[in-house]
Scaffold this motif. Structure first.
Motif, short mmCIF file in Angstrom:
data_model
loop_
_atom_site.label_atom_id
_atom_site.label_comp_id
_atom_site.label_asym_id
_atom_site.label_seq_id
_atom_site.Cartn_x
_atom_site.Cartn_y
_atom_site.Cartn_z
N CYS A 66 0.95 -1.30 -0.16
CA CYS A 66 -0.01 -0.24 0.09
C CYS A 66 0.70 1.13 -0.09
O CYS A 66 0.24 2.21 -0.80
CB CYS A 66 -0.96 0.14 1.41
N ASP A 67 2.01 1.08 0.47
CA ASP A 67 2.84 2.49 0.91
C ASP A 67 4.12 2.55 0.06
O ASP A 67 4.68 1.36 -0.19
CB ASP A 67 3.29 2.52 2.29
N SER A 82 -2.53 6.07 -0.49
CA SER A 82 -2.71 4.91 -0.98
C SER A 82 -4.33 4.81 -1.23
O SER A 82 -4.84 3.86 -1.81
CB SER A 82 -2.38 3.42 -0.14
N LEU A 102 -4.73 0.90 -2.84
CA LEU A 102 -3.73 0.00 -3.68
C LEU A 102 -3.77 -1.31 -3.05
O LEU A 102 -3.82 -1.42 -2.00
CB LEU A 102 -2.21 0.68 -3.53
N GLY A 108 0.10 -2.65 -6.48
CA GLY A 108 0.59 -2.02 -5.39
C GLY A 108 2.04 -1.61 -5.47
O GLY A 108 2.68 -1.45 -6.74
N THR A 109 2.76 -1.37 -4.49
CA THR A 109 4.03 -0.57 -4.50
C THR A 109 5.22 -1.40 -4.33
O THR A 109 6.42 -1.10 -4.44
CB THR A 109 4.10 0.52 -3.43
#
Length: 321
Positions: A66-67, A82, A102, A108-109
């Motif tokens: 998410c981050d 997010s 996300l 996502g990340t």
């Protein structure tokens, strides 16, 4: 591109669905931007995604994370927000019924690149490293909203943080201390209590311990195993702010205590883009920084996931690319 993703939902053995490998890169649609990820932090939400919670089966495979913090194509350094809302929604995006995160609908990340709406790329203060910035978007933003938006607590009052070693809890301790509150915290082990003290907790206690006095506010992310203690620890008229239930949601309500002592219970979820920008400025001005429990290359993501799954975190787990 290199990525860490969930291949399918697996409620019983979530790490069996964790894959470190290649995924296709996406081109950003109109109004979105591509971010080269420099660091990304792990959250319990990623464990839930592996279990298939909050995501439809046809959304797999899903890149986790998410981050994050990284760099736009023009060189701007950013922290990612997010929460992705409906473009037509006007107001607090955490209340948008069509909002998503996300890894719920969008990739996502935990990858070399991620695409997000342009407004979700918030300028990173140069004083923060990418690793520190990557911890801001979920855990620290959640803590910021719990304390400064939801609790109503003021400097000089006393707050209790339950379960003091997770990402949200460690952020609450640091934010509360920087804001002039008296911070108390509980921790399952001596090492977790020592961590809380090192981050600014004025006093620490074993779970369920009788406190020297009742507190003005309790911050809950644990749930079932701490809920009764949280209620008993509050002054009449005090508030519990809840943003999670990692030990399970089926806490006894103890409604008689709630109404007789006029206790208040407030739910809190994530935070807004503007709150993230305010948090970044608060961190810059105060000089506080997130507690990083483990920093690992993205290729070693499974080790970080096992740390979280085993409940052995001591701050944020961050992956670097």
């Amino acid at each position: 591109m290199f990525a860490v993703y969930a291949s399918e939902p697996n409620a019983e053995d979530p790490l069996a669905s964790l894959v470190v490998g290649d995924r296709p890169a996406e081109d950003p649609p109109h109004g979105w931007v591509s971010v080269t990820v420099r660091a990304a932090s792990l959250n319990m939400h990623d464990i839930w995604t592996l279990r298939g919670v909050g995501i439809k089966p046809d959304q797999f495979p899903m890149i986790l994370g998410c981050d994050g913090a990284g760099v736009l194509d023009d060189g701007t350094e950013v922290v990612l927000h997010s929460v992705i809302g409906d473009p037509a929604w006007d107001g607090d995006e955490t209340l948008d019924p069509k909002r998503t995160l996300l890894t719920e609908k969008h990739q996502g990340t935990f990858a070399e690149k991620v695409i997000v709406p342009a407004r979700n790329a918030v300028p990173k203060p140069p004083e923060l490293s990418f690793v520190e910035g990557a911890a801001m978007g979920t855990a620290w933003l959640t803590a910021y909203r719990m304390l400064f938006v939801k609790s109503g607590l003021r400097p000089g009052q006393t707050m209790l943080v339950q379960g003091a070693s997770g990402g949200v809890a460690t952020a609450l301790i640091q934010l509360g201390r920087a804001a002039g509150l008296r911070v108390w915290a509980t921790g399952r082990t001596e090492s977790k209590r020592e961590l809380a003290a090192s981050l600014g907790a004025h006093e620490t206690f074993e779970p369920g311990a009788r406190l020297p006095e009742r507190v003005d506010g309790v911050f809950e992310t644990v749930g079932k195993s701490t809920w009764s203690h949280s209620l008993k620890s509050l002054k009449p008229g005090g508030i519990i702010v809840v943003s999670g239930a990692t030990s399970g949601p089926d806490a006894a309500a103890e409604l008689q205590r709630v109404f007789f002592l006029q206790l208040r219970i407030a739910g809190s979820t994530m935070g807004t883009r503007s709150e993230l920008a305010e948090l970044l400025e608060f961190v810059r001005l105060t000089g506080i920084r997130p507690q990083i429990g483990r920093e690992l290359p993205l290729a070693d993501a499974e080790s970080g996931f096992r740390t979280m799954l085993d409940g052995e975190t001591s701050g944020k787990v961050v992956f670097t690319t």
